[in-house]
Design an enzyme around this catalytic site. Structure first.
Site, PDB file in Angstrom:
ATOM      1  N   ASP A  12      44.255  18.371  32.779  1.00  0.00           N
ATOM      2  CA  ASP A  12      44.633  18.749  31.406  1.00  0.00           C
ATOM      3  C   ASP A  12      43.896  17.923  30.351  1.00  0.00           C
ATOM      4  O   ASP A  12      44.431  17.668  29.271  1.00  0.00           O
ATOM      5  CB  ASP A  12      46.157  18.594  31.177  1.00  0.00           C
ATOM      6  CG  ASP A  12      46.968  19.385  32.177  1.00  0.00           C
ATOM      7  OD1 ASP A  12      46.540  20.502  32.498  1.00  0.00           O
ATOM      8  OD2 ASP A  12      48.005  18.888  32.636  1.00  0.00           O
ATOM      9  N   LYS A  15      39.194  20.307  29.435  1.00  0.00           N
ATOM     10  CA  LYS A  15      37.903  20.756  29.976  1.00  0.00           C
ATOM     11  C   LYS A  15      37.547  22.146  29.488  1.00  0.00           C
ATOM     12  O   LYS A  15      36.380  22.463  29.262  1.00  0.00           O
ATOM     13  CB  LYS A  15      37.940  20.757  31.514  1.00  0.00           C
ATOM     14  CG  LYS A  15      38.121  19.381  32.107  1.00  0.00           C
ATOM     15  CD  LYS A  15      38.193  19.428  33.614  1.00  0.00           C
ATOM     16  CE  LYS A  15      39.467  20.031  34.171  1.00  0.00           C
ATOM     17  NZ  LYS A  15      40.702  19.305  33.852  1.00  0.00           N
ATOM     18  N   GLY A  16      38.580  22.989  29.313  1.00  0.00           N
ATOM     19  CA  GLY A  16      38.359  24.377  28.890  1.00  0.00           C
ATOM     20  C   GLY A  16      37.577  24.434  27.594  1.00  0.00           C
ATOM     21  O   GLY A  16      36.595  25.158  27.477  1.00  0.00           O
ATOM     22  N   GLY A  39      44.969  25.551  34.236  1.00  0.00           N
ATOM     23  CA  GLY A  39      45.195  26.387  33.059  1.00  0.00           C
ATOM     24  C   GLY A  39      44.257  25.905  31.975  1.00  0.00           C
ATOM     25  O   GLY A  39      44.428  24.819  31.447  1.00  0.00           O
ATOM     26  N   HIS A  40      43.223  26.660  31.701  1.00  0.00           N
ATOM     27  CA  HIS A  40      42.253  26.269  30.674  1.00  0.00           C
ATOM     28  C   HIS A  40      42.540  27.047  29.397  1.00  0.00           C
ATOM     29  O   HIS A  40      42.445  28.266  29.384  1.00  0.00           O
ATOM     30  CB  HIS A  40      40.825  26.520  31.160  1.00  0.00           C
ATOM     31  CG  HIS A  40      40.400  25.566  32.236  1.00  0.00           C
ATOM     32  ND1 HIS A  40      39.224  25.685  32.926  1.00  0.00           N
ATOM     33  CD2 HIS A  40      41.004  24.461  32.713  1.00  0.00           C
ATOM     34  CE1 HIS A  40      39.135  24.686  33.794  1.00  0.00           C
ATOM     35  NE2 HIS A  40      40.210  23.944  33.689  1.00  0.00           N
ATOM     36  N   THR A  41      42.910  26.302  28.368  1.00  0.00           N
ATOM     37  CA  THR A  41      43.245  26.953  27.107  1.00  0.00           C
ATOM     38  C   THR A  41      42.048  26.882  26.171  1.00  0.00           C
ATOM     39  O   THR A  41      41.496  25.815  25.956  1.00  0.00           O
ATOM     40  CB  THR A  41      44.451  26.243  26.455  1.00  0.00           C
ATOM     41  OG1 THR A  41      45.479  26.150  27.434  1.00  0.00           O
ATOM     42  CG2 THR A  41      44.962  27.000  25.245  1.00  0.00           C
ATOM     43  N   THR A 128      52.646  22.889  41.323  1.00  0.00           N
ATOM     44  CA  THR A 128      52.765  24.014  40.393  1.00  0.00           C
ATOM     45  C   THR A 128      53.423  25.224  41.074  1.00  0.00           C
ATOM     46  O   THR A 128      53.541  26.285  40.455  1.00  0.00           O
ATOM     47  CB  THR A 128      51.379  24.419  39.869  1.00  0.00           C
ATOM     48  OG1 THR A 128      50.557  24.751  40.994  1.00  0.00           O
ATOM     49  CG2 THR A 128      50.721  23.292  39.087  1.00  0.00           C
ATOM     50  N   ARG A 142      41.945  26.024  60.084  1.00  0.00           N
ATOM     51  CA  ARG A 142      41.072  27.070  60.637  1.00  0.00           C
ATOM     52  C   ARG A 142      41.805  28.369  60.972  1.00  0.00           C
ATOM     53  O   ARG A 142      41.481  29.059  61.916  1.00  0.00           O
ATOM     54  CB  ARG A 142      40.313  26.527  61.865  1.00  0.00           C
ATOM     55  CG  ARG A 142      39.345  25.445  61.462  1.00  0.00           C
ATOM     56  CD  ARG A 142      38.851  24.653  62.606  1.00  0.00           C
ATOM     57  NE  ARG A 142      39.936  23.892  63.227  1.00  0.00           N
ATOM     58  CZ  ARG A 142      39.750  22.995  64.171  1.00  0.00           C
ATOM     59  NH1 ARG A 142      38.557  22.761  64.630  1.00  0.00           N
ATOM     60  NH2 ARG A 142      40.772  22.339  64.666  1.00  0.00           N
ATOM     61  N   GLN A 219      41.596  20.444  37.467  1.00  0.00           N
ATOM     62  CA  GLN A 219      42.409  19.223  37.636  1.00  0.00           C
ATOM     63  C   GLN A 219      41.563  17.992  37.243  1.00  0.00           C
ATOM     64  O   GLN A 219      40.682  18.123  36.415  1.00  0.00           O
ATOM     65  CB  GLN A 219      42.965  19.112  39.064  1.00  0.00           C
ATOM     66  CG  GLN A 219      44.042  20.137  39.385  1.00  0.00           C
ATOM     67  CD  GLN A 219      43.498  21.468  39.846  1.00  0.00           C
ATOM     68  OE1 GLN A 219      42.626  21.506  40.696  1.00  0.00           O
ATOM     69  NE2 GLN A 219      44.002  22.558  39.319  1.00  0.00           N
ATOM     70  N   THR A 296      52.569  26.049  33.828  1.00  0.00           N
ATOM     71  CA  THR A 296      53.990  26.043  34.191  1.00  0.00           C
ATOM     72  C   THR A 296      54.919  25.776  33.017  1.00  0.00           C
ATOM     73  O   THR A 296      56.131  25.919  33.153  1.00  0.00           O
ATOM     74  CB  THR A 296      54.245  24.945  35.250  1.00  0.00           C
ATOM     75  OG1 THR A 296      53.848  23.683  34.682  1.00  0.00           O
ATOM     76  CG2 THR A 296      53.473  25.181  36.526  1.00  0.00           C
ATOM     77  N   ARG A 298      55.747  22.992  31.937  1.00  0.00           N
ATOM     78  CA  ARG A 298      56.474  21.723  32.113  1.00  0.00           C
ATOM     79  C   ARG A 298      56.011  20.688  31.085  1.00  0.00           C
ATOM     80  O   ARG A 298      54.817  20.615  30.787  1.00  0.00           O
ATOM     81  CB  ARG A 298      56.196  21.135  33.508  1.00  0.00           C
ATOM     82  CG  ARG A 298      56.835  21.915  34.623  1.00  0.00           C
ATOM     83  CD  ARG A 298      56.561  21.267  35.974  1.00  0.00           C
ATOM     84  NE  ARG A 298      55.159  21.375  36.362  1.00  0.00           N
ATOM     85  CZ  ARG A 298      54.633  20.813  37.441  1.00  0.00           C
ATOM     86  NH1 ARG A 298      55.387  20.075  38.239  1.00  0.00           N
ATOM     87  NH2 ARG A 298      53.365  20.963  37.750  1.00  0.00           N
ATOM     88  N   LYS A 326      41.180  15.417  21.893  1.00  0.00           N
ATOM     89  CA  LYS A 326      42.476  15.224  21.226  1.00  0.00           C
ATOM     90  C   LYS A 326      42.564  13.923  20.430  1.00  0.00           C
ATOM     91  O   LYS A 326      43.626  13.296  20.362  1.00  0.00           O
ATOM     92  CB  LYS A 326      43.604  15.343  22.248  1.00  0.00           C
ATOM     93  CG  LYS A 326      43.717  16.755  22.803  1.00  0.00           C
ATOM     94  CD  LYS A 326      45.037  16.976  23.467  1.00  0.00           C
ATOM     95  CE  LYS A 326      45.556  18.389  23.283  1.00  0.00           C
ATOM     96  NZ  LYS A 326      46.842  18.616  23.891  1.00  0.00           N
ATOM     97  N   GLY A 410      40.185  18.655  17.235  1.00  0.00           N
ATOM     98  CA  GLY A 410      41.086  19.783  16.996  1.00  0.00           C
ATOM     99  C   GLY A 410      40.854  20.812  18.077  1.00  0.00           C
ATOM    100  O   GLY A 410      39.916  20.684  18.878  1.00  0.00           O
TER     101      GLY A 410
HETATM  102  P1  IMP Z   1      49.394  21.678  43.209  1.00  0.00           P
HETATM  103  O1  IMP Z   1      47.952  21.655  42.829  1.00  0.00           O
HETATM  104  O2  IMP Z   1      50.145  22.861  42.651  1.00  0.00           O
HETATM  105  O3  IMP Z   1      49.606  21.510  44.682  1.00  0.00           O
HETATM  106  O4  IMP Z   1      50.094  20.394  42.526  1.00  0.00           O
HETATM  107  C1  IMP Z   1      49.804  19.061  42.937  1.00  0.00           C
HETATM  108  C2  IMP Z   1      49.802  18.125  41.744  1.00  0.00           C
HETATM  109  O5  IMP Z   1      48.700  18.421  40.897  1.00  0.00           O
HETATM  110  C3  IMP Z   1      51.028  18.233  40.857  1.00  0.00           C
HETATM  111  O6  IMP Z   1      51.317  16.952  40.320  1.00  0.00           O
HETATM  112  C4  IMP Z   1      50.590  19.158  39.739  1.00  0.00           C
HETATM  113  O7  IMP Z   1      51.333  18.977  38.570  1.00  0.00           O
HETATM  114  C5  IMP Z   1      49.154  18.696  39.582  1.00  0.00           C
HETATM  115  N1  IMP Z   1      48.276  19.738  39.013  1.00  0.00           N
HETATM  116  C6  IMP Z   1      47.782  20.823  39.644  1.00  0.00           C
HETATM  117  N2  IMP Z   1      47.000  21.529  38.823  1.00  0.00           N
HETATM  118  C7  IMP Z   1      46.975  20.876  37.657  1.00  0.00           C
HETATM  119  C8  IMP Z   1      46.293  21.094  36.428  1.00  0.00           C
HETATM  120  O8  IMP Z   1      45.523  22.036  36.248  1.00  0.00           O
HETATM  121  N3  IMP Z   1      46.520  20.176  35.460  1.00  0.00           N
HETATM  122  C9  IMP Z   1      47.316  19.093  35.645  1.00  0.00           C
HETATM  123  N4  IMP Z   1      47.958  18.839  36.781  1.00  0.00           N
HETATM  124  C10 IMP Z   1      47.784  19.727  37.784  1.00  0.00           C
END
Ligand code: IMP
Length: 429
Positions: A12, A15-16, A39-41, A128, A142, A219, A296, A298, A326, A410
């Site tokens: 987060d 990168k987007g 999630g790339h915004t 997620t 495999r 990630q 998500t 969150r 940011k 921004g």
């Molecule tokens: P998973 O990739 O859904 O298995 O989640 C494993 C961990 O990576 C968790 O702590 C997620 O919140 C975190 N995570 C997965 N994808 C992202 C992302 O795109 N941004 C931030 N955290 C992520």
């Protein structure tokens, strides 16, 4: 010249936006790992786009977007994204290319992800719930099903039968019918076929023709399966090695690495975060920075810039320059802190320990810098930043060891400082 853009923190990082900004200088954008957990915004002319699987390069006419073999694809999520883009008037057409070797996320992977988290109880990862981990488990075990397998063959039927049988052994209360899954997979294959190709070969041809490739990670380094805060990580290599294995390209094809880091930091999910702020400052960063998961929803945990973690990301990935995002979220804070080391009893660590429990026991060593009251929001020239903000950036360059080539002030494309006098300057022309 091919450039990789990857996260230098816990994901987060923004990168987007950076990929979107660089895309006009490239003809191909290639994503190498992860899945729709990302999630790339991107904001374009006031419109918000959230892309999970398809590289944000798709928003630029004429750019081809590649999804490498290292990515795990949930076909439903892919189709949803293609349809949403179409609703915005953006047809992916033949600009989307998916590796025939990419593995699939199937409905039972999502269920197994949720179940595995429930079983871990207190020790849960905070995934997620997209089925990412179980899909990569099948790949390494495999028994995974790949894009190229989606044709009516006895081999596919056998693989689906075995996988669904194994799933039914684990989740006994709702039994899945393997034939229904098989039919579903054939339908997925029919729709995906037009986009499927050998991405490694396509990249090799493109590079030989002198086309430029922008390599996109998802990630961040601290969530990397090998180099992150294991086990509180995702199940793929978000760091630079993942670019070679996840696209089928040699290291020589990557000519520069741009790390992306927020001017503070965030983490979503469980696991240690030494600089986490639990009080009013953390709350303020979350609200000002709108720190809620793009996938998500969150709330993200917020903290001060951790130079130990970013220095580690610089080393592991060979980062040449950073994009600092940011910056404007820090506007108005009386002081801004930078963590330059970790204290462990008598000792001071200046590198990330291997065990999550040791990291959790560390106390950050901070430097406190004066904040700035004049807003940085929307500033496009470095010299127009308040002097305290310039000093903060200069200090971050010292403690991370690399220049801040881009500073984002921004969410819009235009709200950016590009420092052409840095090592990365010629990447933007
Ligand atoms: P998973 O990739 O859904 O298995 O989640 C494993 C961990 O990576 C968790 O702590 C997620 O919140 C975190 N995570 C997965 N994808 C992202 C992302 O795109 N941004 C931030 N955290 C992520």
């Amino acid at each position: 010249m091919n450039i990789a853009v990857l996260g230098a923190q816990w994901g987060d990082e923004g990168k987007g936006k950076i990929v979107d900004l660089l895309t006009p200088h490239f003809s191909l954008v290639a994503r190498y790992q992860g899945g729709h957990n990302a999630g790339h915004t991107v904001y374009v002319e006031g419109r918000k786009f959230v892309l999970h699987l398809i590289p944000s390069g798709i928003l630029h006419a004429g750019v081809r977007c590649l999804i490498g073999n290292g990515v795990v694809i949930d076909p439903e999520a892919l189709f949803r994204e293609v349809d949403e883009l179409a609703a915005f008037g953006i047809e992916v057409g033949d600009r989307l290319v998916i590796s025939d070797k990419a593995h699939l996320i199937l409905p039972y992977h999502r269920e197994l992800d949720v179940l595995s988290e429930a079983r871990r109880g207190e020790r849960k990862i905070g995934t997620t719930s997209r089925g990412i981990g179980p899909a990569y488990e099948d790949k390494i075990g495999r028994r995974g099903i790949r894009v190229c397998d989606l044709v009516d063959t006895p081999e596919l039927a056998e693989a689906v039968r075995e996988n669904v049988h194994a799933r039914n052994q684990i989740i006994r209360d709702t039994r899945m019918d393997w034939q229904a899954v098989y039919e579903q997979l054939l339908a997925y294959g029919d729709r995906m076929r037009r986009w499927t190709a050998d991405v490694s070969l396509l990249l090799d041809d493109a590079v030989r023709r002198g086309e430029r490739v922008l390599i996109e990670g998802a990630q961040g380094t601290m969530l990397d399966i090998d180099h992150g805060t294991y086990p509180y990580v995702t199940s793929s290599n978000a760091s630079i090695g993942g670019a070679c294995t996840g696209l089928g390209i040699p290291p020589q094809a990557i000519h520069g690495v741009l790390g992306v880091a927020k001017a503070y930091l965030t983490r979503v999910g469980e696991g240690p975060l030494p600089t986490e702020l639990h009080g009013a400052v953390g709350e303020r960063l979350r609200e000002t920075g709108q720190e809620y998961g793009a996938s998500t929803g969150r709330p993200r945990r917020c903290g001060w810039f951790d130079a130990v973690a970013v220095r580690y990301a610089v080393r592991v990935n060979g980062i040449n320059a950073l994009a600092l995002t940011k910056m404007d979220v820090l506007d108005g804070l009386p002081t801004v802190d930078i963590c330059t080391g970790y204290s462990m009893g008598e000792r001071t660590l200046d590198a990330l320990p291997a065990e999550a429990r040791t990291l959790a026991a560390c106390t950050p060593v901070y430097e406190s810098w004066p904040g700035w009251s004049q807003p940085t929001r929307g500033v496009t020239r470095f010299d127009d930043l308040p002097v305290e903000a310039r000093r903060y950036v200069a200090r971050l360059e010292e403690v991370t060891g690399v220049p801040m080539a881009i500073i984002s002030t921004g969410s819009d494309r235009a709200e950016t400082i590009i420092r052409r006098d840095t090592v990365a300057g010629h990447w933007f022309s």
